[in-house]
Every structure is written in structure tokens, then in C-alpha cells.
Write an enzyme that holds these catalytic residues in place. Sequence first.
Site, PDB file in Angstrom:
ATOM      1  N   CYS A 159       0.825  -1.213   0.000  1.00 33.72           N
ATOM      2  CA  CYS A 159       0.000   0.000   0.000  1.00 33.72           C
ATOM      3  C   CYS A 159       0.858   1.261   0.000  1.00 33.72           C
ATOM      4  O   CYS A 159       0.524   2.263  -0.618  1.00 33.72           O
ATOM      5  CB  CYS A 159      -0.939  -0.002   1.200  1.00 33.72           C
TER       6      CYS A 159
ATOM      7  N   HIS B 224      -2.254   0.866   7.235  1.00 29.50           N
ATOM      8  CA  HIS B 224      -2.550   0.924   5.801  1.00 29.50           C
ATOM      9  C   HIS B 224      -2.382   2.346   5.279  1.00 29.50           C
ATOM     10  O   HIS B 224      -2.897   3.304   5.870  1.00 29.50           O
ATOM     11  CB  HIS B 224      -3.984   0.447   5.560  1.00 29.50           C
TER      12      HIS B 224
ATOM     13  N   ASN C 254      -8.061   4.606  -2.374  1.00 24.27           N
ATOM     14  CA  ASN C 254      -7.512   3.380  -1.818  1.00 24.27           C
ATOM     15  C   ASN C 254      -6.877   2.534  -2.921  1.00 24.27           C
ATOM     16  O   ASN C 254      -6.975   2.859  -4.102  1.00 24.27           O
ATOM     17  CB  ASN C 254      -8.622   2.597  -1.101  1.00 24.27           C
TER      18      ASN C 254
END
Length: 472
Positions: free
Chosen positions: A96, A391, A413
Amino acid sequence: MKKTTIITILALCLIGTGEALAQNQRAKLASGAITPQMLEKIAKQEPNNKALFNAIASNKIDDLAQNFANRKPIDNHFSVETPKQSIHDQKSSGRCWMFSGLNVLRANFAKQHADTLAVEFSHDYLFFYDQLEKANLMLQGALETADKPLDDPRVQFFFHHPINDGGTFCGVADLAAKYGLVPKCVQPETFSAENTSRMASVVSSKLREFGLELRQMVADKKKAADIQQRKTEQLSEVYHMLCLTLGEPVKEFTYAHVNKEGKTKGEARTYTPMEFYNETVGKPLNGTFIMVMNDPRHEYHKTYEVEYDRHTYDGHNWKYLNLPMEEIAQLAIASLKDGRKLYSSYDVGKQLDRKRGYCDLENFDYASLFNTTFGMNKAQRIATFDSGSTHAMTLTAVDLDVNGMPLKWKVENSWGTDSGMAGYLIMTNRWFNEYMFRLVVNNEYVPEQLLKEYEQKPVMLMPEDPLFGLDD
């Protein structure tokens, strides 16, 4: 009485005394165990709620804890929003940090080249060098701690997780400046790039074996040149393993930029990864940004650095300025108002309504479901490993009230377009304050006083700290 007899009697007495002390110690420890009497008292407190048991035993906890009163339509209007770009999917990997970092870089390119279609950078290419560099970091760490026992915390730090796919924006800055970037179409994702666990397990086993070998070479007082030569040979094996799983990194390629109408702009030209980096990013990233963080356990307006927390041996440790959330919000707002997206990270699993792509403190009412309370504040949650940055996502928008204060935030995202609101999450400001941790801000949006504070001599922290896991 003979002398030997006296000694024997004394020895028996001492043994008897030792056994008595041991029994006494065991008795004290036993007082902390669950006894039948204690169990009876515990069980008496349990209400006989058969209907509730049947419901919880047969369903997902989150389905039952959903707060129906909080399921009103989500307001998706944002007073400040950066241009949208394509949503990527990190699949079953912990990259991520790379997806968010490259999202920022391609958005910066798009802002500077309004007539050009956005560049899509290859995650697989940069990930190859991330893994190779982390392998070198582990082996060099094994060498530099070779005089310490295997159970030493520093030695265990390197052997416990020899390689991983997590990271921070510092990794993007160091790796891209060292190895360059290539377009996604030139080096696409492989199965192991999108599903990293088995590759990481196999490479980790090899690195542990190599680390032990290097430690033995130091113990045997081998020449430094011989040890470094052996480490180079070991890295060659790792390189081979990465080539088979991720593909050998592109050294040269042909590419043509495309305009918004999908037509090629000019002639295609040949690039090296560094030439492409220089054209699309334009300059080294280190020195152009600061990382800020909200950690209420530590003093604000102080700079901290996390030892060993870097991607490359010759790179930069993760360094940050600790600030209150109100000041972090103002930095984010200043950047977003100028159309600049930001790398940011969160404890995204807390109070996330995945189906709606909505983060709010009242999405789930676990307290009512279990007839209890959850009273820890942010500092307490961090200190007890209950919460921390897990994250990274790309901050893209904020909605402000009439006084310029944030009401809600929006992030891009890296879980694909089927996740959340077509790949985006919306966060209320109260959730943002509790579960947002890191933000990377370009220097031009940072007040002079904060830039000076960032240059303070940092307080060195250990990577075992609850908050300093890598974004994945």
C-alpha cells in the site's frame, strides 16, 4: 560426629529449605490462577441470554453490531477535491505504501502536464529493487551484529522478518531516486507481485540461512573482503529468485506519452528507468517533503526517528515531526486546496464499513452488543498494541464548514474499484482524528516554524514500538 556427616546433613537441610521455598513460590503463583471458586464467581456474572447467544453464534459480529441509526445516506460532496485518477489494486500484497506513494507522483505529473494523459508507474519494477535492497539490509545487519548472541533484540530484529513488503513513503523516495521508474505497461504485475506471501517465505528462509553463514564467517575471523564477496554471491542468488518471481527489471524501453484524446504526443523515444524518472518526477524527492505524525504518547513539536526503519542500507530512516491532529489537518487542507494529493496512513480496520466505504466512530456498536464499554483513548490504544498505522492511502479531498474546519475526508484506496465507493473511502473528521497517523507534506505547504522544528536533532526510537509497523 564426623566432618563428612555434618556436611551431608547441612546439604540435606539446604535442599529441603530450597524445596520448601520453591513450593512456597509455586503457591504464590497459584494464587493468580483460575480456581474452581473463582470460576464459580465468574460464571455467576453471566446473564442467561439465550436469544443473544443464538444470534451471535450464528452470524458475523459486525453484522449484528452495525449501528442502524448511522446508516443514513452518505454525503459525498466535498468542498475541496483533487482531480480523480484511475484506481489501482495491490491485491494480496502489503505494498500500500508504494501504491499511495506512486499515486502522489503520477498526480503531481498530471498537475504539471495538463495536456498529457496521466502516467501509470510500474509497481512490480520498484518492488523488485525494494526486495533486493531489504535482503541486503538484512544480510548487512547480520554482519554488523555478528558479535551479539542470536537472542539479542537487534539480531532478532533482522532474523525475525528478513524481508517484507510493507514500507513508508521514505522507501518510495529512496528507491525511485536510486533505480528510477518505468511505466506499468513496460513491466506489469506478476502473480508473486500480487500475492507476495509464498515468495517472501521462501526468500526469508534463504536469507536466514545466509545470515547464519555470514555470522560464522565473522566468528571464524575471515577476511572482510572475503565476507563481502560471499555476501555479494548470496545477493546474486536472491536476485535470481526475484527474477523468477517478479521478472528481471527493465534496463531500457521505448515509450511515448499520450494526450487526453488518446493520441501519441510526438515520437516514441528510448528511456532508461533513471531518464524516465527524471522526466516524470524531475528531481530527488528527499528534501522536498516532511513526514508528520500524530502520536499523543510523545511530546508534540519534536522530531523523532525510527532506527533501522528504512528500505535501503544507504537510504533514510523514517523520520517525522510529531504534531497535534489540528495542525496536521491544516497542512493537509493547504495541500489539497492547491490540488496536491498526499500520502497518508491509518488504522483502517477500525470502524470501517467496507460495503459503503465509510469510516465513522459509530458504524458499529460493539459495546451494546457485548454489554460493556471500550474506554481507551488514542494514546492508550497505541501503547497497548490495540491501534497503530496499518494501511497507507492517498488523501484526495476534504469537506470544510463555513469556518474552514474539516467535516470529512476522502482517500483513494488501492483495493480496486469494487471496494468501498468505487475504490474510495470517506472518513468523518472524528474518525480521522482517532485513526489517522502519518502524512507526507510537500515543503511548500509547511509553515517555516514547522520546517525548522523538523530539522531538530531527532529522538531515536526503536522499531519494536507499537506504532512503528510498516504500512501494508
